[in-house]
Design a protein around this motif. Structure first.
Motif, mmCIF file in Angstrom:
data_model
loop_
_atom_site.group_PDB
_atom_site.id
_atom_site.type_symbol
_atom_site.label_atom_id
_atom_site.label_comp_id
_atom_site.label_asym_id
_atom_site.label_seq_id
_atom_site.Cartn_x
_atom_site.Cartn_y
_atom_site.Cartn_z
ATOM 1 N N ASP A 19 183.778 -43.661 119.427
ATOM 2 C CA ASP A 19 182.844 -43.560 120.556
ATOM 3 C C ASP A 19 183.426 -42.691 121.662
ATOM 4 O O ASP A 19 182.737 -41.843 122.244
ATOM 5 N N ARG B 135 181.495 -39.225 122.448
ATOM 6 C CA ARG B 135 180.737 -39.219 123.698
ATOM 7 C C ARG B 135 181.379 -38.350 124.772
ATOM 8 O O ARG B 135 180.890 -38.280 125.888
ATOM 9 N N ASP C 19 173.430 -46.680 129.612
ATOM 10 C CA ASP C 19 173.981 -45.609 128.778
ATOM 11 C C ASP C 19 173.414 -45.748 127.379
ATOM 12 O O ASP C 19 173.111 -46.856 126.914
ATOM 13 N N SER D 169 173.185 -43.565 123.292
ATOM 14 C CA SER D 169 173.652 -42.476 122.442
ATOM 15 C C SER D 169 172.920 -42.484 121.112
ATOM 16 O O SER D 169 172.457 -43.534 120.643
ATOM 17 N N THR E 71 176.787 -36.009 118.339
ATOM 18 C CA THR E 71 176.346 -37.119 119.189
ATOM 19 C C THR E 71 175.751 -36.583 120.484
ATOM 20 O O THR E 71 176.281 -35.636 121.079
ATOM 21 N N TYR F 58 174.845 -38.219 124.148
ATOM 22 C CA TYR F 58 175.097 -39.410 124.960
ATOM 23 C C TYR F 58 174.455 -39.211 126.322
ATOM 24 O O TYR F 58 174.562 -38.134 126.932
ATOM 25 N N ASN G 175 175.974 -35.882 127.612
ATOM 26 C CA ASN G 175 177.114 -35.291 126.923
ATOM 27 C C ASN G 175 176.720 -35.034 125.479
ATOM 28 O O ASN G 175 175.968 -35.822 124.881
ATOM 29 N N ASN H 232 180.213 -31.835 128.273
ATOM 30 C CA ASN H 232 179.866 -32.942 129.163
ATOM 31 C C ASN H 232 178.960 -32.444 130.282
ATOM 32 O O ASN H 232 179.132 -31.338 130.782
#
Length: 926
Positions: free
Chosen positions: A49, A53, A811, A813, A824, A826, A864, A882
């Protein structure tokens, strides 16, 4: 055989020789069990993670957690007390209310104090590349973890074993400039030929450049998008001490100042006040993100003595230097600090001078040459033995640990006597007596042409330099745990029991540079405009903890835990028993109903107890003497003693009691398939006896109540009140002593939700969805018993004062994986927060004369994205972006005045913008 046991066990394995391999011990329990979801909700953030992320550090992980709804001080808040450190908290409660563990053992406290008064943990020195996972356990947990675990527990679990050596290199930068970084990690793990010895060792090194205010439009100058006209900084100012207006005294109309701040300084005019020389871009001369160089080392080892006994040891080292500049707003000189004001006979007025220092005054690289530096050195050492007691079902873990944290703060300083001497010699000239009106203020006839002129760098160097403040904390602990996961049989399964005994001591020392200590007579130090307070002390402690898990029926399990803590502080014993009762009920396999009720506490911290004595002068109503003249304390206007002068002193307090809390939570977990789970939990805190600095007004009100017998709420005992108010022979007020006291109350209710879903999409690979949500339902505080409750969720003024900003945070994802590729997306969403006008006006209904309205800032979402490609079985390449959309808090600037240099809430948002990182990771053992 598992790694060393700790306060919260590593869930990778079981105790040596455990009969069932699927029993694990997780944060929130001492007893191994088969169920991952229990009565204690635990949020797990894995190493995968963290990587996918885009999180840069452990601090980044926790500060972006949905549990983090409150504002934080740190490197983004110029001139905060701990600008070189990174903090995090849960549910907008103080960072010191969260217990931080590394591999289940408590972290060393940071030697400097958060907000100048509170003990907390600096979470910046943890090697993120070696993190196996982070477990967040919200809610009061003192019945297992003791003091500080009021808001919850965060357990950072580092890796114990690798398949082979791993090396990674990561580098990146921000698209808006500044903040470039590079990180190198090397770790290896090996096992002896007979499998008895296993050792992991690793090192992480990182270098990061600071981000300067001038590298972002939002912080490069005074607010040009505000509700009032922007004005330049008052770099060369002569102000009227009575009227507050400006006197422009430069015979050259700022011609000698135009080279300041890169040639941007010039003649400025502020309607209604007057003219001065200043620059719009001076706010850019500060860092809005610290620079950092750090090295962390970590090693973990186990050795099997025989089939039932093993030894373990763990060592973590941290060396870190952070650098930052507080900017021109804190880099200046003025007459007000020494004289209050002076009399200019040519003006016939009391005036003050104010002079900011530009990069050209400093010379060289300007503000880059006067950076403050915090140097952190810390280590944590643990070792012990674990195994099985003979042929019994009892496991044991006996160990010891020591942590030590040393902090050296090298702070840029203006020497009081030399800087005042320089300006007396070059600007003020000799004193010509005292003023004719008050017969008190000095008279000077300044050379204003010299005042409105640059300073030679060699002269600047002559009255500036650096102070060095040394501080440290340490903690020693012996710990023994005995666990039986099969104590006896019950209809729902085997009962489990654990008992733990702990003993240890800890200390804190804060030794400011002697030049920062204020003189007790003048209340000034040798450093212009700055003082500091020393402190130090230690305490010993012991604790006994037990936990009993009872599966009464197949669907019903009850867990009881209790703990007794005792502290010897300054010769006094502060003790506290805590307990909890947890219930798990599974009417069907896919549904869990859970709840827990218990108590939590925080023992008086060493800083609250031993912070040193500092003095000040003040004026307050003398309620007692006014009452003798017939005045009600609610209205003392016109009383001869309504503005009585006194000498005040404040400090820590060795007689403090523990902060106490009643806590409970209830929730439901639904997991109809192995690929889907949904959890919703409610939490409640009722916190009492909170510590706050006693104010002089509170003390004088209490003294009045005690002397007259009137009804009302006291903030301390009458014995204290009468002893802490000093009066002369005629009853006149002379002195006040206002230590820290147990006085405040706080209530908090919150609900959290989490969702996880995985789906196989066949030839297209697999998708994984995850989301976490926090909503603070109620949050009130009562600063003193006589105060009304303050609503920290609906009163915008106090939301800012107490750093309680966001009501909701989310949050989420979505991760896609196929063959050698994973990617991913996020998202992190901060709910609506009050704008600056709501705070400044004290109401959401406030309307400024410009027409700008109080209200709330819209929800704020950043994204992100990452792509990972396993080029070979050994090599993985990663690209991470990010803040993909380059989101900035620019919209907040419209709700700030033109005089603001930080037109956004920098305790909660940042203007860093988009960052791009690339990483290569090579595994030698695959």
């Amino acid at each position: 055989m598992s790694g060393g046991a700790a306060l919260a066990q590593d869930a990778e394995g079981t105790q040596p020789g455990a009969t069932t391999l699927d029993h694990v011990t997780v944060t929130g329990s001492l007893i191994p069990q088969t169920q991952v979801e229990t009565f204690t909700p635990v949020t797990v953030i894995s190493a995968e993670d963290i990587q996918m992320r885009g999180f840069e550090s452990v601090a980044d992980v926790l500060q972006q957690s949905s549990f983090t709804t409150g504002g934080l001080q740190g490197g983004q808040t110029s001139a905060s007390f701990t600008q070189g450190a990174e903090a995090a908290g849960l549910f907008s409660l103080d960072p010191g209310y969260t217990k931080y563990l590394i591999n289940g053992r408590p972290m060393a406290n940071y030697p400097a104090l958060y907000n100048g008064s509170d003990t907390f943990n600096n979470i910046s020195g943890i090697p993120v590349a070696m993190v196996e996972r982070i477990e967040i356990l919200p809610g009061g947990q003192s019945s297992l973890y003791g003091s500080d675990a009021i808001a919850g527990v965060v357990n950072i679990i580092l890796k114990k074993r690798l398949d082979g050596a791993e090396m990674s290199v990561r580098g990146g930068a921000f698209s808006e400039g500044g903040g470039s970084s590079v990180r190198f990690t090397l770790a290896d793990s090996f096992t002896s030929a007979d499998d008895r010895l296993t050792v992991l060792a690793g090192v992480q090194a990182e270098s990061r450049k600071p981000i300067w205010g001038h590298q972002r439009d939002l912080t490069s100058q005074y607010n040009t998008n505000g509700y009032s006209t922007p004005f330049a900084s008052r770099d060369f100012l002569v102000s009227d001490a009575i009227a507050g207006t400006y006197h422009f005294m430069d015979p050259n109309n700022c011609a000698n100042t135009v080279g300041q701040f890169g040639g941007t300084t010039g003649l400025q005019n502020r309607p209604g006040y007057g003219q001065y020389c200043g620059s719009f871009v001076s706010p850019g001369q500060r860092t809005i993100r610290n620079g950092k160089d750090s090295v962390q080392g970590y090693s973990y080892a186990t050795f099997d003595l025989n089939g039932t006994t093993s030894l373990y040891g763990e060592l973590m080292l941290n060396y870190e230097e952070t650098e930052y500049a507080t900017g021109s707003s804190y880099t200046w000189w003025g007459t007000g600090a020494k004289y209050g004001a002076f009399y200019d006979p040519d003006l016939g007025r009391l005036v003050n001078l104010q002079r900011a220092f530009a990069p050209e005054d400093i010379g060289g690289q300007g503000y880059k040459d006067i950076l403050n530096t915090d140097r952190n050195k810390a280590y944590s050492l643990a070792f012990g033995m674990q195994g099985i007691l003979g042929d019994s079902a009892w496991d044991y873990d006996i160990g010891a640990m020591r942590t030590e944290y040393k902090l050296t703060e090298r702070g840029w300083a203006r020497w009081a006597d030399p800087i005042d001497a320089y300006f007396r010699e070059n600007v003020l000239g000799p004193q010509l007596g005292v003023d004719p009106d008050y017969n008190f203020y000095p008279v000077f006839r300044p050379d204003y042409a010299n005042f409105y002129s640059p300073i030679a760098p060699q002269d600047f160097a002559g009255f500036t330099g650096y102070t060095t403040t040394e501080s440290r904390t340490w903690n020693n602990m012996l710990r023994a745990q005995f666990t039986n996961a099969s104590l006896f049989g019950l209809p729902g399964g085997d009962a489990g029991f654990a008992i733990v005994a702990e003993a240890g001591n800890e200390g804190w020392e804060y030794n400011p540079d002697p030049r920062l200590i204020e003189d007790p007579d003048t209340l000034e130090s040798q450093v212009w405009g700055t003082t500091s307070v020393s402190g130090g002390g230690h305490r010993s402690r012991y604790a006994v903890t037990s936990e009993l898990r009872l599966p009464l029926l197949d669907p019903l399990t009850v867990t009881l835990s209790g703990r007794y803590d005792a502290f010897d502080i300054a010769g006094q014993t502060v003790d506290k028993p805590t307990y909890s009762l947890g219930v798990e009920y599974r009417p069907v396999e896919s549904l869990l109903l859970r709840g827990k009720y218990g108590t939590a506490f925080r023992a008086p911290t060493l800083s609250d107890t031993f912070q040193g004595l500092s003095g000040y002068y003040g004026r307050l109503p003398d309620y007692y003497r006014c009452s003798l003249d017939g005045y009600d304390p609610a209205n003392v206007e016109g009383c001869a003693y309504e503005n009585a002068q006194y000498f005040g002193q404040q400090s820590g307090n060795p007689d403090l009691e523990s902060i106490e809390a009643d806590v409970w939570n209830a929730g439901v977990v639904w997991a109809p398939t192995s690929n889907f789970s949904l959890a919703v939990d409610y939490y409640s805190w009722d916190i009492e006896n909170e510590v706050d600095q006693l104010s002089g007004d509170q003390l004088l009100r209490t003294e009045y109540l005690c002397r007259t017998g009137a009804a009302g709420n006291q903030v301390t005992s009458c014995d204290n009140a009468l002893a802490w108010v000093g009066r002369g022979p005629n009853g006149e007020l002379q002195s006040l002593y206002t230590p820290k006291v147990n006085v405040a109350k706080q209530k908090l209710e919150a609900v959290t939700a989490s969702l996880n879903y995985m789906v196989d999409v066949g030839a297209w690979g697999s998708l994984a969805f995850a989301a976490n949500y926090t909503n603070n339902l109620e949050h009130t505080i009562r600063p003193t018993p006589e105060d009304a409750e303050i609503d920290l969720l609906r009163d915008p003024y106090y939301m800012w004062i107490y750093d309680a900003y966001a009501k909701t945070r989310t949050d989420a994802s979505v991760a896609w994986s196929k063959d050698r590729w994973t990617t991913t997306l996020y998202a992190n969403r901060i709910g609506e927060t009050p704008n600056y006008l709501a705070y400044a006006g004290g109401s959401y209904d406030y309307v400024h004369s410009s027409g700008a309205r109080a209200g709330k800032w819209d929800a704020y979402t950043t994204y992100n994205a990452s792509v990972n490609y396993r080029a070979t079985d050994n090599l993985q390449l990663s690209l991470m972006v990010n803040n993909l959309s380059n989101e900035m808090p620019d919209d907040q600037s419209a709700d700030y005045p033109g005089t603001s240099s930080t037109p956004y809430n920098n305790y909660y948002y940042n203007p860093y913008g988009r960052a791009v990182y690339m990483e290569m990771k090579y595994s030698f053992g695959k």
